[in-house]
Design a protein around this motif. Structure first.
Motif, PDB file in Angstrom:
ATOM      1  N   UNK A 126       0.831  -1.200   0.000  1.00 29.82           N
ATOM      2  CA  UNK A 126       0.000   0.000   0.000  1.00 29.82           C
ATOM      3  C   UNK A 126       0.866   1.250   0.000  1.00 29.82           C
ATOM      4  N   UNK A 127       1.894   1.268   0.872  1.00 30.71           N
ATOM      5  CA  UNK A 127       2.805   2.410   0.915  1.00 30.71           C
ATOM      6  C   UNK A 127       3.531   2.567  -0.420  1.00 30.71           C
ATOM      7  N   UNK A 128       3.980   1.452  -0.963  1.00 30.44           N
ATOM      8  CA  UNK A 128       4.689   1.485  -2.249  1.00 30.44           C
ATOM      9  C   UNK A 128       3.815   2.076  -3.355  1.00 30.44           C
ATOM     10  N   UNK A 129       2.559   1.652  -3.409  1.00 32.86           N
ATOM     11  CA  UNK A 129       1.669   2.121  -4.468  1.00 32.86           C
ATOM     12  C   UNK A 129       1.265   3.577  -4.269  1.00 32.86           C
ATOM     13  N   UNK A 130       1.208   4.004  -3.015  1.00 29.70           N
ATOM     14  CA  UNK A 130       0.921   5.421  -2.765  1.00 29.70           C
ATOM     15  C   UNK A 130       2.085   6.297  -3.229  1.00 29.70           C
ATOM     16  N   UNK A 131       3.305   5.874  -2.924  1.00 26.19           N
ATOM     17  CA  UNK A 131       4.484   6.629  -3.356  1.00 26.19           C
ATOM     18  C   UNK A 131       4.604   6.625  -4.885  1.00 26.19           C
ATOM     19  N   UNK A 132       4.302   5.473  -5.503  1.00 27.79           N
ATOM     20  CA  UNK A 132       4.630   5.259  -6.919  1.00 27.79           C
ATOM     21  C   UNK A 132       3.447   5.416  -7.865  1.00 27.79           C
ATOM     22  N   UNK A 133       2.349   5.968  -7.410  1.00 25.49           N
ATOM     23  CA  UNK A 133       1.142   5.979  -8.245  1.00 25.49           C
ATOM     24  C   UNK A 133       1.372   6.652  -9.597  1.00 25.49           C
ATOM     25  N   UNK A 134       2.153   7.729  -9.623  1.00 28.31           N
ATOM     26  CA  UNK A 134       2.400   8.417 -10.896  1.00 28.31           C
ATOM     27  C   UNK A 134       3.331   7.612 -11.798  1.00 28.31           C
ATOM     28  N   UNK A 135       4.299   6.902 -11.197  1.00 35.31           N
ATOM     29  CA  UNK A 135       5.194   6.055 -11.979  1.00 35.31           C
ATOM     30  C   UNK A 135       4.463   4.814 -12.489  1.00 35.31           C
ATOM     31  N   UNK A 136       3.602   4.238 -11.638  1.00 38.44           N
ATOM     32  CA  UNK A 136       2.901   3.011 -12.021  1.00 38.44           C
ATOM     33  C   UNK A 136       2.033   3.221 -13.257  1.00 38.44           C
ATOM     34  N   UNK A 137       1.500   4.420 -13.423  1.00 47.43           N
ATOM     35  CA  UNK A 137       0.658   4.696 -14.586  1.00 47.43           C
ATOM     36  C   UNK A 137       1.438   4.595 -15.891  1.00 47.43           C
ATOM     37  N   UNK A 138       2.758   4.756 -15.827  1.00 47.97           N
ATOM     38  CA  UNK A 138       3.591   4.786 -17.026  1.00 47.97           C
ATOM     39  C   UNK A 138       4.193   3.425 -17.366  1.00 47.97           C
ATOM     40  N   UNK A 139       3.979   2.426 -16.498  1.00 49.21           N
ATOM     41  CA  UNK A 139       4.536   1.086 -16.707  1.00 49.21           C
ATOM     42  C   UNK A 139       3.393   0.127 -17.002  1.00 49.21           C
ATOM     43  N   UNK A 140       3.504  -0.596 -18.101  1.00 49.20           N
ATOM     44  CA  UNK A 140       2.410  -1.462 -18.543  1.00 49.20           C
ATOM     45  C   UNK A 140       2.022  -2.458 -17.457  1.00 49.20           C
ATOM     46  N   UNK A 141       3.025  -3.083 -16.825  1.00 44.01           N
ATOM     47  CA  UNK A 141       2.751  -4.142 -15.843  1.00 44.01           C
ATOM     48  C   UNK A 141       2.059  -3.624 -14.590  1.00 44.01           C
ATOM     49  N   UNK A 142       2.248  -2.338 -14.262  1.00 42.34           N
ATOM     50  CA  UNK A 142       1.712  -1.806 -13.009  1.00 42.34           C
ATOM     51  C   UNK A 142       0.570  -0.805 -13.205  1.00 42.34           C
ATOM     52  N   UNK A 143       0.224  -0.505 -14.436  1.00 40.34           N
ATOM     53  CA  UNK A 143      -0.794   0.525 -14.695  1.00 40.34           C
ATOM     54  C   UNK A 143      -2.164   0.136 -14.161  1.00 40.34           C
ATOM     55  N   UNK A 144      -2.414  -1.157 -13.992  1.00 41.48           N
ATOM     56  CA  UNK A 144      -3.727  -1.603 -13.523  1.00 41.48           C
ATOM     57  C   UNK A 144      -3.808  -1.723 -12.004  1.00 41.48           C
ATOM     58  N   UNK A 145      -2.755  -1.360 -11.299  1.00 39.24           N
ATOM     59  CA  UNK A 145      -2.815  -1.411  -9.830  1.00 39.24           C
ATOM     60  C   UNK A 145      -3.898  -0.464  -9.330  1.00 39.24           C
TER      61      UNK A 145
END
Length: 369
Positions: A126-145
């Motif tokens: 949860x902490x990781x996804x809160x920190x990385x939400x803007x980065x996750x949107x740019x990565x195919x594997x993590x965009x659906x988190x």
């Protein structure tokens, strides 16, 4: 005559084709609206009583949960339990080593730490996804988190994180005071390690320091304090292990990471990855051997270490860092490696009783003579 028959045949085929298309569209609509997803109960085909099949995979269980809960379960990565295993296994090693000679590990402690591993891994994600939400949107594997895709807001993720940490604190309070203080000290690592990929090419080292804290905590929970001669080399071996499996994991995202400016050991090692992983593997086995010597381990333990060495050698030798699917397979195979170490610890500890009994019989026979 032939022309009339041909025209009739053409009209028949046209009607049949139109009917097939209409039924296909109806079937597609039915699938889109009411077809069961993977992991749902599904009726069997054919006559007779309706039967249902249930998949017990973690992903299927999450997909079968009530729809409002599914984003939160995915946020905890309950659909991908490999991370929980990798957090939990160093705890089990430590608990197993702390057991009395000839005894199994403390089952209460194993269950308590298992619950804590699920909660703390979920909180870390949860902490990781809160920190990385803007980065996750740019990565195919993590965009659906869930946070990156907008399924869960930041405010709700804060509330959910608070709930997870509160439950984890309840688990921690079941331990002795020494272990409570030791466990609380790890919270800083849990909060900060997701940021390391912005700062250093060694975020996997920060993850290793965090994920293997249980190597210290398990022993102290059983014994009341840490024995540095056992706990420190065990902790070090876990860190080396994390550098192996998380470097492999990082190779899945190295292209996206390079484009968006994130760092990892995969980008640091590049084509020299296998040499670095081999070095980490040797260091891990050396530290585990030292653990065995300092804890008085027996033959089954060292046999397990030989199997671990073979597993690591095969894992590293056959790794294809340019194939994400192979990296994922190698990454997940580390659960087996961790279980081999645990089995070696348990059998090695049980073997101690056998050696003790044989020594007692030898002493008794000498006394009688």
């Amino acid at each position: 005559m032939l022309g009339a028959r041909g025209a009739a045949l053409a009209r028949g085929l046209q009607v049949l084709t139109h009917s097939w298309r209409r039924d296909s569209r109806a079937l597609a609509l039915a699938r889109g609206v009411g077809a069961p997803r993977a992991g749902h109960w599904q009726p069997s085909a054919g006559p007779g009583p309706r039967r249902r099949r249930l998949s017990l995979s973690a992903a299927a269980v999450v997909n079968s949960a009530p729809r409002p809960l599914q984003p939160y379960l995915r946020l905890m990565r309950l659909d991908k339990p490999i991370g929980t295993w990798l957090l939990y296994l160093p705890c089990t090693w430590s608990i197993g080593l702390a057991a009395e000679p000839g005894c199994f590990p403390d089952w209460y402690m194993l269950s308590l730490f298992g619950t804590g591993a699920v909660l703390m891994r979920g909180a870390g994600c949860t902490i990781n996804d809160m920190w990385d939400r803007d980065y996750d949107k740019k990565v195919i594997r993590t965009a659906s988190r869930p946070i990156a895709s907008g399924d869960i807001s930041i405010f709700r993720s804060f509330i959910f994180l608070g709930g997870q940490l509160t439950l984890a604190l309840g688990v921690l309070l079941c331990l002795n005071y020494y272990s409570i203080a030791l466990g609380a000290a790890s919270l800083l690592l849990v909060i900060t390690y997701p940021l390391m990929k912005r700062i250093t090419y060694w975020p996997q080292l920060a993850l290793g320091l965090t994920f293997n804290w249980g190597a210290l905590l398990g022993w102290s929970a059983v014994k009341g304090s840490c024995d540095p001669s056992v706990c420190l080399p065990l902790y070090f071996s876990g860190i080396m292990w994390t550098l192996i499996y998380d470097t492999i994991y990082a190779h899945q995202d190295k292209r996206d990471d390079a484009l968006i400016g994130l760092k990892s050991t995969a980008l640091r090692f590049r084509e020299n990855t296998k040499q670095w992983l081999s070095g980490f593997g040797v260091a891990m086995l050396g530290a585990l051997s030292l653990v065995g010597v300092n804890s008085g381990q027996t033959a089954p333990y060292y046999t397990a270490l030989a199997a671990v060495g073979a597993h690591l050698a095969h894992q590293i030798y056959t790794l294809d860092i340019h194939r994400p699917e192979d990296c994922w397979d190698k990454f997940t195979s580390n659960r087996t490696l961790g279980l081999i170490v645990l089995l070696g610890i348990i059998l090695g500890n049980l073997w101690k009783e056998k050696k003790t009994d044989e020594a007692k019989k030898s002493i008794d026979s000498k006394i009688e003579n």
